[in-house]
Design a protein around this motif. Sequence first.
Motif, mmCIF file in Angstrom:
data_model
loop_
_atom_site.group_PDB
_atom_site.id
_atom_site.type_symbol
_atom_site.label_atom_id
_atom_site.label_comp_id
_atom_site.label_asym_id
_atom_site.label_seq_id
_atom_site.Cartn_x
_atom_site.Cartn_y
_atom_site.Cartn_z
ATOM 1 N N ASP A 4 1.476 6.933 3.253
ATOM 2 C CA ASP A 4 0.519 6.394 4.207
ATOM 3 C C ASP A 4 0.310 7.307 5.408
ATOM 4 O O ASP A 4 -0.524 7.028 6.267
ATOM 5 C CB ASP A 4 0.972 5.015 4.697
ATOM 6 N N ARG A 115 -0.256 -2.509 7.815
ATOM 7 C CA ARG A 115 -0.507 -1.109 7.483
ATOM 8 C C ARG A 115 -1.830 -0.897 6.725
ATOM 9 O O ARG A 115 -1.929 -0.073 5.836
ATOM 10 C CB ARG A 115 0.673 -0.498 6.722
ATOM 11 N N HIS A 165 2.248 1.537 16.151
ATOM 12 C CA HIS A 165 1.448 1.529 14.930
ATOM 13 C C HIS A 165 1.567 2.864 14.196
ATOM 14 O O HIS A 165 1.671 2.899 12.968
ATOM 15 C CB HIS A 165 -0.015 1.237 15.266
ATOM 16 N N PHE A 169 3.157 3.367 10.276
ATOM 17 C CA PHE A 169 2.524 4.057 9.158
ATOM 18 C C PHE A 169 3.383 5.211 8.662
ATOM 19 O O PHE A 169 3.572 5.394 7.459
ATOM 20 C CB PHE A 169 1.144 4.557 9.573
ATOM 21 N N ASP A 174 6.291 -2.565 8.004
ATOM 22 C CA ASP A 174 5.424 -3.616 8.511
ATOM 23 C C ASP A 174 6.070 -4.176 9.775
ATOM 24 O O ASP A 174 7.073 -3.638 10.258
ATOM 25 C CB ASP A 174 5.188 -4.705 7.452
#
Length: 216
Positions: A4, A115, A165, A169, A174
């Motif tokens: 990710d 995500r 955040h 990622f 989460d």
Amino acid sequence: MTEDSRIEGRAAALRIENLDTDQIMPKQFLRGIDKSGLEEGLLYDLRFDAQGQVRPDFVLNRRERAGVSILVAGANFGCGSSREHAVWGLQQFGIRAVAATSFAEIFYSNAMGNRLLLVTLPPQMIAQLMADADDTSANAVTIDVAAQTLRSRSVQASFELLPRHRRMFLEGLDVIGLSLTYQKQIDAFARDHWARQPWLRDVAASTMQRLRQPRP
């Protein structure tokens, strides 16, 4: 690092402003007790007509759009009720990122907590991204989460993420996983709390036990 940290895929333009969560995930698909099967309900009334037949003119129904993983959307994406199912449905459909000029606040929190990457860019860049997305021969988009950059055929842009955040990622977390990274601090706080106020520990259980005792 996780996969990710870099999102690459083909984009589709969804030129609808104020697209609310009831449109993204209609209420009839909220009956289940788990997250499964929500891809069927995603944008249902846009993808299908009143008889349940596929709308061939809708962008995500076109054959050349199969496998699209990035949406370029209108302003105020995800407004309306706070239903996390809208986020889960997008992810189950294969959407990994949405770029728009603005997002509804609660939807933004739900998406980033799960995500689903949301990228906020100025209107001119979103218009250019939509134009790139319309050209199926050159609609690839690359998003580097670590560097916080997005690149398409005619757009090279930077975007902002909150530090938490970005960390989620990059580390594959989460909101629950992020909380658990502070387990030692949580345990230390609990020990200190009970040491200073021992009479509060298990007060609910102690009260229920007294209430269950037979009266003389």
